[in-house]
Design an enzyme around this catalytic site. Structure first.
Site, PDB file in Angstrom:
ATOM      1  N   ARG A   1       0.821  -1.211   0.000  1.00  5.94           N
ATOM      2  CA  ARG A   1       0.000   0.000   0.000  1.00  5.94           C
ATOM      3  C   ARG A   1       0.859   1.267   0.000  1.00  5.94           C
ATOM      4  O   ARG A   1       0.430   2.317  -0.482  1.00  5.94           O
ATOM      5  CB  ARG A   1      -0.922  -0.036   1.226  1.00  5.94           C
ATOM      6  CG  ARG A   1      -2.034   0.975   1.190  1.00  5.94           C
ATOM      7  CD  ARG A   1      -2.964   0.796   2.384  1.00  5.94           C
ATOM      8  NE  ARG A   1      -3.991   1.829   2.391  1.00  5.94           N
ATOM      9  CZ  ARG A   1      -4.552   2.306   3.490  1.00  5.94           C
ATOM     10  NH1 ARG A   1      -4.192   1.831   4.679  1.00  5.94           N
ATOM     11  NH2 ARG A   1      -5.468   3.249   3.416  1.00  5.94           N
ATOM     12  N   HIS A  34       0.446   5.300  -1.655  1.00  8.67           N
ATOM     13  CA  HIS A  34       0.416   6.507  -0.829  1.00  8.67           C
ATOM     14  C   HIS A  34       1.685   7.329  -0.955  1.00  8.67           C
ATOM     15  O   HIS A  34       1.696   8.514  -0.628  1.00  8.67           O
ATOM     16  CB  HIS A  34       0.136   6.134   0.631  1.00  8.67           C
ATOM     17  CG  HIS A  34      -1.273   5.683   0.860  1.00  8.67           C
ATOM     18  ND1 HIS A  34      -2.130   6.284   1.744  1.00  8.67           N
ATOM     19  CD2 HIS A  34      -1.994   4.685   0.277  1.00  8.67           C
ATOM     20  CE1 HIS A  34      -3.311   5.685   1.721  1.00  8.67           C
ATOM     21  NE2 HIS A  34      -3.252   4.709   0.838  1.00  8.67           N
ATOM     22  N   ASN A  42      -3.768   8.276   6.214  1.00 12.09           N
ATOM     23  CA  ASN A  42      -2.639   7.440   6.653  1.00 12.09           C
ATOM     24  C   ASN A  42      -2.667   7.125   8.141  1.00 12.09           C
ATOM     25  O   ASN A  42      -2.297   6.017   8.556  1.00 12.09           O
ATOM     26  CB  ASN A  42      -1.317   8.130   6.306  1.00 12.09           C
ATOM     27  CG  ASN A  42      -1.164   8.366   4.810  1.00 12.09           C
ATOM     28  OD1 ASN A  42      -1.925   7.817   4.013  1.00 12.09           O
ATOM     29  ND2 ASN A  42      -0.195   9.167   4.424  1.00 12.09           N
ATOM     30  N   HIS A  78      -6.469  -4.621  -3.551  1.00 13.29           N
ATOM     31  CA  HIS A  78      -7.258  -5.003  -2.375  1.00 13.29           C
ATOM     32  C   HIS A  78      -7.588  -6.499  -2.381  1.00 13.29           C
ATOM     33  O   HIS A  78      -8.355  -6.963  -1.552  1.00 13.29           O
ATOM     34  CB  HIS A  78      -8.532  -4.153  -2.289  1.00 13.29           C
ATOM     35  CG  HIS A  78      -8.263  -2.698  -2.022  1.00 13.29           C
ATOM     36  ND1 HIS A  78      -9.209  -1.717  -2.095  1.00 13.29           N
ATOM     37  CD2 HIS A  78      -7.116  -2.055  -1.681  1.00 13.29           C
ATOM     38  CE1 HIS A  78      -8.671  -0.536  -1.808  1.00 13.29           C
ATOM     39  NE2 HIS A  78      -7.395  -0.712  -1.558  1.00 13.29           N
TER      40      HIS A  78
HETATM   41  C1  HEM Z   1      -8.644   3.495  -5.815  1.00 15.14           C
HETATM   42  C2  HEM Z   1      -8.539   4.178  -4.711  1.00 15.14           C
HETATM   43  C3  HEM Z   1      -8.223   3.554  -3.387  1.00 15.14           C
HETATM   44  C4  HEM Z   1      -8.872   3.795  -2.227  1.00 15.14           C
HETATM   45  C5  HEM Z   1     -10.039   4.733  -2.003  1.00 15.14           C
HETATM   46  C6  HEM Z   1      -8.244   2.976  -1.232  1.00 15.14           C
HETATM   47  C7  HEM Z   1      -8.599   2.949   0.103  1.00 15.14           C
HETATM   48  C8  HEM Z   1      -8.166   2.016   1.007  1.00 15.14           C
HETATM   49  C9  HEM Z   1      -8.688   1.871   2.336  1.00 15.14           C
HETATM   50  C10 HEM Z   1      -9.745   2.765   2.963  1.00 15.14           C
HETATM   51  C11 HEM Z   1      -8.075   0.812   2.915  1.00 15.14           C
HETATM   52  C12 HEM Z   1      -8.317   0.260   4.304  1.00 15.14           C
HETATM   53  C13 HEM Z   1      -7.717   1.217   5.287  1.00 15.14           C
HETATM   54  C14 HEM Z   1      -8.287   1.097   6.667  1.00 15.14           C
HETATM   55  O1  HEM Z   1      -9.476   0.766   6.829  1.00 15.14           O
HETATM   56  O2  HEM Z   1      -7.532   1.370   7.613  1.00 15.14           O
HETATM   57  C15 HEM Z   1      -7.151   0.291   1.950  1.00 15.14           C
HETATM   58  C16 HEM Z   1      -6.326  -0.798   2.151  1.00 15.14           C
HETATM   59  C17 HEM Z   1      -5.369  -1.216   1.257  1.00 15.14           C
HETATM   60  N1  HEM Z   1      -5.048  -0.601   0.065  1.00 15.14           N
HETATM   61 FE1  HEM Z   1      -6.152   0.803  -0.874  1.00 15.14          FE
HETATM   62  N2  HEM Z   1      -7.234   2.250  -1.801  1.00 15.14           N
HETATM   63  C18 HEM Z   1      -7.174   2.579  -3.120  1.00 15.14           C
HETATM   64  C19 HEM Z   1      -6.251   2.121  -4.028  1.00 15.14           C
HETATM   65  C20 HEM Z   1      -5.174   1.333  -3.704  1.00 15.14           C
HETATM   66  C21 HEM Z   1      -4.040   1.096  -4.547  1.00 15.14           C
HETATM   67  C22 HEM Z   1      -3.828   1.726  -5.921  1.00 15.14           C
HETATM   68  C23 HEM Z   1      -3.217   0.246  -3.874  1.00 15.14           C
HETATM   69  C24 HEM Z   1      -1.878  -0.340  -4.284  1.00 15.14           C
HETATM   70  C25 HEM Z   1      -1.495  -0.505  -5.516  1.00 15.14           C
HETATM   71  C26 HEM Z   1      -3.851  -0.071  -2.615  1.00 15.14           C
HETATM   72  C27 HEM Z   1      -3.391  -0.983  -1.694  1.00 15.14           C
HETATM   73  C28 HEM Z   1      -4.031  -1.305  -0.518  1.00 15.14           C
HETATM   74  C29 HEM Z   1      -3.691  -2.450   0.312  1.00 15.14           C
HETATM   75  C30 HEM Z   1      -2.671  -3.532  -0.017  1.00 15.14           C
HETATM   76  C31 HEM Z   1      -4.517  -2.389   1.435  1.00 15.14           C
HETATM   77  C32 HEM Z   1      -4.504  -3.335   2.648  1.00 15.14           C
HETATM   78  C33 HEM Z   1      -3.447  -2.818   3.615  1.00 15.14           C
HETATM   79  C34 HEM Z   1      -3.289  -3.579   4.915  1.00 15.14           C
HETATM   80  O3  HEM Z   1      -3.793  -4.694   5.067  1.00 15.14           O
HETATM   81  O4  HEM Z   1      -2.612  -3.033   5.803  1.00 15.14           O
HETATM   82  N3  HEM Z   1      -5.016   0.628  -2.536  1.00 15.14           N
HETATM   83  N4  HEM Z   1      -7.215   1.040   0.814  1.00 15.14           N
END
Ligand code: HEM
Ligand SMILES: *[C@@H]1O[C@H](CO)[C@@H](O)[C@H](O)[C@H]1NC(C)=O
Ligand SMILES: *[C@@H]1O[C@H](CO)[C@@H](O)[C@H](O)[C@H]1NC(C)=O
Ligand SMILES: *[C@@H]1O[C@H](CO)[C@@H](O)[C@H](O)[C@H]1NC(C)=O
Ligand SMILES: *[C@@H]1O[C@H](CO)[C@@H](O)[C@H](O)[C@H]1NC(C)=O
Ligand SMILES: *[C@@H]1O[C@H](CO)[C@@H](O)[C@H](O)[C@H]1NC(C)=O
Length: 322
Positions: free
Chosen positions: A61, A65, A93, A192
């Site tokens: 992730r 960011h 973040n 995701h």
């Molecule tokens: C398209 C827009 C995106 C939005 C709105 C978004 C939003 C989020 C949110 C809200 C979470 C959970 C955070 C939480 O509840 O604490 C999350 C988790 C995650 N995001 Fe995204 N995300 C996006 C795109 C991406 C992209 C482009 C990547 C990487 C290429 C990514 C990788 C991840 C990963 C791997 C997790 C899980 C992290 C963990 O388990 O610690 N996301 N994202």
């Protein structure tokens, strides 16, 4: 002679670009100066995954960011100082990004092998690729040669990074600012396929979507019951749930879940609700190879984002060199 002139011209061009802070990125950038870099990164990621399976998703992730805020320059990794608020406490973040210590471990191992050669920005890119590969996803050659920023911007991060409440239209607009297409957006959201999210990120869609005191109608009823139980109104916002049904495996299950109304975040499910993005969700849900190919294309494009600002090779990813 002509070749020689051409070579000089290219050399000059590169120097001009470098002075502007734009760097030519290429695979094998450290082949001479740190040939073991990619192996060292992979080994530490493997160990981190053994210790805590989720950590590789958390590290992956970071690429998103970091790259969306002034380019892929490890600005994300800088801790706050007396004179600068870092990005770690930015809106999207704080209490959400995690596993910074894994990047520290990777950096320590790389520094031991080749001191002051490999940037933290490149480490984020290599580690993200490895997170995907180690989770059963595709492998690709990463372009390297980035420098680490001298500053960070909490405001820029808070203003740029999208909310989990976003709809597909606003996500399409955001990604287009980085020359990322609708297909790139949908494929990259497939990240995701691994990792977890918090109840905090979905409370509104369970209980007050669009401020009407009703749940998001796009959630499949049985799945909503499950989420309601996990995330009751007024409950602990830090409780987590898997982002797809096969959280440790990088596959196209995420897209199958969206087709079945089982996306966790509003920003996930919206990709199936809106027609412009739905066609790609449908394609990726039945064609994993198409997803993998589009995902790799998107990660490489996202990895190409640069700020044009001067940089350095940080010795510690959390602080600029003094
Ligand atoms: C398209 C827009 C995106 C939005 C709105 C978004 C939003 C989020 C949110 C809200 C979470 C959970 C955070 C939480 O509840 O604490 C999350 C988790 C995650 N995001 Fe995204 N995300 C996006 C795109 C991406 C992209 C482009 C990547 C990487 C290429 C990514 C990788 C991840 C990963 C791997 C997790 C899980 C992290 C963990 O388990 O610690 N996301 N994202
Ligand atoms: C760098 O080294 C790797 C591993 O030895 C090799 O596979 C790759 O082709 C090299 N890349 C370049 C651009 O020299
Ligand atoms: C934040 O972004 C603006 C442009 O949107 C830019 O002018 C400014 O330099 C950035 N701030 C930092 C600290 O990078
Ligand atoms: C999508 O979100 C944006 C920004 O929040 C909002 O202005 C717009 O009305 C939404 N579009 C639809 C169709 O819901
Ligand atoms: C739902 O959202 C609306 C609009 O933001 C707000 O006025 C209302 O108080 C919210 N209801 C609950 C139960 O949070
Ligand atoms: C989650 O836990 C952190 C401490 O780790 C706390 O500061 C924060 O308020 C909690 N967030 C929610 C939404 O409960």
């Amino acid at each position: 002679m002509l070749n020689y002139c051409y070579l000089l011209f290219i050399l000059w061009l590169n120097m001009e670009f470098a002075a502007m802070g734009i760097h030519e990125l290429r695979p094998g950038f450290y082949n001479k100066t740190c040939p073991e870099a990619e192996i060292v990164v992979r080994d530490v990621m493997k160990m981190a995954m053994k210790k805590e399976p989720r950590s590789v998703a958390s590290v992956m992730r970071f690429q998103f960011h970091d790259c969306f805020v002034n380019g892929c320059d490890a600005s994300l990794l800088l801790d706050d100082t007396d004179s600068m608020l870092g990005e770690k406490l930015a809106l999207s973040n704080i209490d959400s990004l995690r596993s910074y210590e894994v990047v520290d471990e990777v950096k320590d191992a790389v520094e031991k092998a080749c001191p002051s050669v490999v940037s933290c920005a490149d480490i984020v890119i290599m580690a993200s690729r490895d997170a995907v590969f180690l989770s059963g996803g595709p492998y690709w050659g990463v372009k390297l040669g980035r420098l680490d920023s001298l500053t960070a911007s909490q405001d820029n991060s808070s203003n740029i990074m999208p909310s989990p409440r976003s709809n597909a239209t606003s996500l399409i607009n955001l990604f287009s600012k980085y020359d990322l297409s609708v297909k790139d957006l949908v494929a990259l959201s497939g990240s995701h396929s691994i990792g977890k999210g918090r109840c905090f990120s979905i409370i509104f869609r369970l209980y007050n979507q669009s401020g009407r005191g009703r749940p998001d109608p796009a959630i499949e009823p049985k799945f909503r019951k499950k989420l309601d139980k996990l995330c009751p109104l007024g409950g602990d916002g830090n409780v987590t749930s898997d982002l797809d049904a096969t959280t440790l495996v990088f596959d196209n299950q995420y897209f199958k879940d969206l087709v079945n109304g089982r996306g966790f975040l509003n920003s996930d499910q919206t990709l199936y609700t809106f027609p412009q993005t739905r066609e790609y969700v449908e394609l990726f849900s039945v064609d994993q190879e198409a997803f993998f190919k589009a995902f790799v294309d998107g990660m490489i494009k996202m990895g190409d984002l640069q700020s044009g600002q001067p940089g350095e090779i940080r010795r510690n990813c959390r602080v600029v060199n003094s």
